[in-house]
Each structure stands twice: as C-alpha cells, then as structure tokens.
Design a protein around this motif. Structure first.
Motif, PDB file in Angstrom:
ATOM      1  N   ILE A   7       0.839  -1.206   0.000  1.00  0.00           N
ATOM      2  CA  ILE A   7       0.000   0.000   0.000  1.00  0.00           C
ATOM      3  C   ILE A   7       0.870   1.251   0.000  1.00  0.00           C
ATOM      4  O   ILE A   7       0.583   2.238  -0.697  1.00  0.00           O
ATOM      5  CB  ILE A   7      -0.947  -0.003   1.212  1.00  0.00           C
ATOM      6  N   GLU A   8       1.948   1.225   0.771  1.00  0.00           N
ATOM      7  CA  GLU A   8       2.833   2.383   0.832  1.00  0.00           C
ATOM      8  C   GLU A   8       3.473   2.658  -0.522  1.00  0.00           C
ATOM      9  O   GLU A   8       3.568   3.813  -0.962  1.00  0.00           O
ATOM     10  CB  GLU A   8       3.901   2.154   1.908  1.00  0.00           C
ATOM     11  N   ARG A   9       3.923   1.603  -1.213  1.00  0.00           N
ATOM     12  CA  ARG A   9       4.512   1.780  -2.536  1.00  0.00           C
ATOM     13  C   ARG A   9       3.461   2.261  -3.538  1.00  0.00           C
ATOM     14  O   ARG A   9       3.742   3.128  -4.376  1.00  0.00           O
ATOM     15  CB  ARG A   9       5.149   0.467  -3.013  1.00  0.00           C
ATOM     16  N   LEU A  10       2.243   1.688  -3.441  1.00  0.00           N
ATOM     17  CA  LEU A  10       1.166   2.096  -4.337  1.00  0.00           C
ATOM     18  C   LEU A  10       0.857   3.576  -4.185  1.00  0.00           C
ATOM     19  O   LEU A  10       0.752   4.314  -5.174  1.00  0.00           O
ATOM     20  CB  LEU A  10      -0.084   1.252  -4.062  1.00  0.00           C
ATOM     21  N   GLU A  11       0.696   4.015  -2.959  1.00  0.00           N
ATOM     22  CA  GLU A  11       0.353   5.421  -2.719  1.00  0.00           C
ATOM     23  C   GLU A  11       1.452   6.343  -3.221  1.00  0.00           C
ATOM     24  O   GLU A  11       1.185   7.403  -3.804  1.00  0.00           O
ATOM     25  CB  GLU A  11       0.109   5.651  -1.230  1.00  0.00           C
ATOM     26  N   SER A  12       2.697   5.941  -3.013  1.00  0.00           N
ATOM     27  CA  SER A  12       3.824   6.750  -3.465  1.00  0.00           C
ATOM     28  C   SER A  12       3.815   6.925  -4.979  1.00  0.00           C
ATOM     29  O   SER A  12       4.023   8.033  -5.498  1.00  0.00           O
ATOM     30  CB  SER A  12       5.142   6.105  -3.010  1.00  0.00           C
TER      31      SER A  12
END
Length: 260
Positions: free
Chosen positions: A57-62
C-alpha cells in the motif's frame, strides 16, 4: 501473513483512455488484487483491494501521487460507507455536524436496506433511530434489511397492520440475534407500564433495537438521543421537512393515524 482489505479512492482530473488500465496494471505489478471497482459519485473511482502486507500500500500510494491525471482521496482500511459506495456507486449522505446521522430519500431504499443490513449483521447492542414522515418506507426498510441480514424481526410496538403494543414476550423471542422494532410514538403515547417493562428488558439485551420516531420516543422516556448509535432520516425528496406537528394537532385522534 493474513491478507487484508484496503480501500482506494481517487479523483480523476482527466479521464483519458487507458487510465483505469494503467492503475490496474500498477496494482498487478505490486501483487495487489482488486476485489471490487466502481465509479463513486462524479469523477471518482473506488477500489476495494486485497493486500499481503502494508508495504504494498505504501509503494502504491507513493507511485499514484506522481500521476498527473488523478489525486488519491482515500487510502485506508475500508469502512462501511466505503464498501457501500463501491457497491452502489455513491456515498451515503452524512450530517456534517452529527456524524451518526445518515440521510436517504425514497429512491435510495435499496442503498438504505443494504446499509441497515450491514448494521444488523453486527453482534451486540445497537440502537438505531429512524425519522421520516408517514408512508415514506421506514418499516418496510427495516423488515427488508432484517431479511437481508438473515435475522428475525420482532415488533414490540407498531401501527403496520394495526396498533400493536406488546405487554409480554415469548421466551423464544428473547434472542440477541433478533431485530426488535419499536414505534416511538405508540410506545411513548399509548403504552402501559407492562409494555415499558418489556421494553426495558429488551433494551438490556445485547441485540439490535430500531426505534421509529426517536425524537418523540426520547421526549416521553428516560432515554436520550445520545443513547442512539445511528440516526437514519428518510424522505420522499431531499427538501422534505420531517415534522411531528400533525401529531401535536391531532393527538386526540392518534389511534387512527398511520405513522409507518
């Protein structure tokens, strides 16, 4: 690690061809599964996702934050309103000042039934109030929601078929898995002490109770609006005023009125 659901919503600034494909491809490369996807309100898209770890999720949001055509508006563990928004394509209206008050119109009965059914599926005590003018669909929505939630409903007071005021309840009805329906006007204005003893017993039960006309109910009882977990307002149209003036003007003929 157990898979976890997340809700992603983004606003579309330019709905160019292939935009959704780009987002879906990105999710695939990150190993994130799409459970449900739908348009939400105007120029927004909501996705219910299934992830293995928070880093996805963190990579996606970034990455999404670098895209010019969209802006991420929600990235969180899904709430009930998020699930229903993806399912129905629009958000339930919520009072800006009172977060436990939700507004519907009669054309949205399907959404209301789905919303109530999700509440009814939850275990433990829940007190739900429903405001609305006569014959707008309050009782039918409660019954339909009980069916959707696979729950039995029990009328403690009602005017659905004829005026009902329960003064006793069978042992098999004292079940925390049942949905208990109370007409706040009937109970507050026409009930005996035996009826109130039944209501108090049910109120102590860890079950869902639904009160039509909660404002009248709290005027005549020891309960307050703070005791309610949810307040539903149902109207024929968004501008309809919910008023009880007719009750005050014709209280002497109350038993003949139909407030379902």
């Amino acid at each position: 690690m157990e898979k976890k659901e997340w809700y992603l919503e983004y606003e579309i600034h330019k709905n160019r061809p292939g935009l959704l494909g780009d987002v879906a491809s990105l999710l695939g490369m990150l190993g994130i599964n799409i459970i449900t996807i739908n348009g939400v309100d105007d120029m927004r898209r909501g996705l219910l996702l299934l992830v293995d770890e928070i880093e996805q999720i963190e990579r996606l949001e970034s990455i999404l934050n670098t895209m010019d055509n969209i802006t991420v508006t929600k990235m969180r563990e899904p709430k009930l309103r998020d699930r229903l928004a993806v399912r129905h394509g629009r958000y339930i209206q919520r009072d800006a000042d009172d977060k436990k008050t939700f507004r519907f119109i009669r054309d949205e009965l399907g959404l209301l039934v789905d919303f109530l059914a999700e509440i009814f599926k939850q275990d433990g005590h829940k007190l739900v109030g429903i405001r609305g003018m006569p014959r707008v669909g309050k009782t039918e929505s409660i019954v339909a929601s009980s069916v959707c939630a696979n729950k039995r409903w029990v009328f403690l007071s009602s005017t659905m078929l004829k005026q009902t005021v329960r003064t006793q309840i069978a042992d098999d009805e004292l079940n925390s898995d049942h949905i208990f329906l109370i007409d706040g006007i009937v109970s507050a204005r026409r009930a005996s002490e035996r009826h109130w003893q039944v209501l108090r017993d049910i109120m102590r039960l860890p079950a869902t109770k639904v009160v039509e006309h909660p404002d009248i109910f709290v005027q005549e009882t020891e309960y307050t609006m703070n005791d309610f977990d949810y307040i539903i307002e149902l109207r024929d149209d968004p501008d309809q005023e919910i008023t009880y003036q007719v009750i005050e003007n014709r209280s002497s003929g109350f038993s003949s009125l139909d407030f379902n």
